[in-house]
Design a protein around this motif. Sequence first.
Motif, short mmCIF file in Angstrom:
data_model
loop_
_atom_site.label_atom_id
_atom_site.label_comp_id
_atom_site.label_asym_id
_atom_site.label_seq_id
_atom_site.Cartn_x
_atom_site.Cartn_y
_atom_site.Cartn_z
N UNK A 252 27.47 15.54 34.96
CA UNK A 252 27.99 15.34 33.64
C UNK A 252 27.48 13.80 33.21
N UNK A 253 27.44 13.77 31.92
CA UNK A 253 26.94 12.63 31.18
C UNK A 253 28.05 12.23 30.20
N UNK A 254 28.86 11.19 30.77
CA UNK A 254 30.07 10.75 29.78
C UNK A 254 29.72 9.46 29.00
N UNK A 255 29.51 9.67 27.78
CA UNK A 255 29.18 8.58 27.07
C UNK A 255 30.08 7.60 26.66
N UNK A 256 31.43 8.09 27.02
CA UNK A 256 32.61 7.20 26.59
C UNK A 256 32.78 6.32 27.57
N UNK A 257 32.07 6.47 28.61
CA UNK A 257 32.49 5.22 29.84
C UNK A 257 33.33 5.71 31.00
N UNK A 258 32.97 5.42 31.92
CA UNK A 258 33.78 5.85 33.39
C UNK A 258 35.19 5.46 33.00
N UNK A 259 35.92 6.25 33.54
CA UNK A 259 37.68 5.78 33.67
C UNK A 259 38.02 5.25 34.75
N UNK A 260 38.70 4.36 34.54
CA UNK A 260 38.91 3.22 36.03
C UNK A 260 40.29 3.70 36.49
N UNK A 261 40.11 4.61 37.43
CA UNK A 261 41.70 4.53 38.17
C UNK A 261 41.57 4.23 39.53
N UNK B 251 19.85 13.61 25.48
CA UNK B 251 19.81 14.09 26.83
C UNK B 251 19.24 15.57 26.86
N UNK B 252 18.60 15.91 28.27
CA UNK B 252 18.14 17.13 28.47
C UNK B 252 19.23 18.27 28.01
N UNK B 253 20.30 18.12 27.86
CA UNK B 253 21.15 19.18 27.50
C UNK B 253 21.01 19.62 26.06
#
Lengths: 104, 293
Positions: B46-55, B140-142
């Motif tokens: 998956x390509x998440x442009x919102x940044x990784x969530x830090x938990x 992105x390739x998608x």
Amino acid sequence: MAFTLYSLIQAALLCINAVAVLHEERFLSKIGWGVDQSVGGFGDEPGIKVQLMNLIRSVRTVMRGACYFLLCTFSHFRQKMAKKKNYVTFYQFFYVFNLGLCHI
Amino acid sequence: MDLPHQGFRATKQRARAAPSAGDAVLFDDTSSAAPGMNSQGFYTPAYNMAGPSNDMQGAPGVNNLFADPMASAAMMYGSSLANQGKDMVNKEINRFMSVNKLKYFFAVDTRYVLKKLMILMFPYTHQDWEVRYHRDTPLTPRQDVNAPDLYIPRNSAMFSPEVLGLCASTALVWIIIEVLVMLLSLYLLTVHSDLSTFDLIAYSGYKYVGMIFTVLCGLMFGSDGYYVALAWSSCALMFFIVRSLKMKILPSISSDSMGMGSNSKPQLRLYITVATAVFQPIIIYWLTSHLVR
């Protein structure tokens, strides 16, 4: 042809050493490839020869000491892997010493 | 929890205390949001442009199980050490390989993969080869079929050396040699293209698809089938490489202002693209001919 990653690394090291050993005064200036002959052309058109000369100079600057050290390491490893007799180890040592002398 | 491939999970061994936090740094699993994207059971890119969530609160939840205060203190100390180690490793990795750039190459879905494979094997009907952009960053390739991806080459590279009995290191060595030669020639001819190293690795890896197809045909139909499949995939791959690289290396006809491409002779750059294209079938033949005598 079964290449291993180790043989690729060795071949690359020897090629880089060959480039690093090309002496500036004795050899490159004689054939017109010295760095003092590469000025000129201030536009964005360096040309392939100037790029090559810059590349050779960069390799020489970066790999001067590193090549010698890496060659020593590799010959030591090869000697350990080969487990041959004494005269072969002398040959390896002489080989590396020769390559290292070229850097002077 | 299924973990993605080992190559990008340098922190796998330390992530025992908080496995979900490790996932959040490298990959974000959006398979619940887009159910059509699970092409393989063990791999959900998956390509998440919102940044990784830090938990990173996995550790305290485990501590409640320990009645002994020493054990819980040791557990917290160990997990804090692990977090520090993980941060350090991530920082080091980010110095060498930009992880975001890698994420771009793996943001694929099944529709893209199928279309790309069809273009690889049958590129003659594809009309528009331009890589589409979206506000200066490549799509992105998608979203863009012409974008290079690393998913297909990596899977074909894994199948091709292992399943078909090739020596994996030989194939890997040839890829490294080819990428280095391409980089060197691009540098020498001062081609200011936006082809990064990973793009070149992606384009070099596409030949593995042709290799698998060729060897399979050779195994099924004997040596005649091998040569036919070799000829077909060579032509298709050459066409594909030339059309893909033409957009990036050769100067575009519709350039604005004074030509942003480099000023080196265009015929040299044509030679580069053609040489790359010709090199592919030679390598395919070299690496697979000993399997089909």
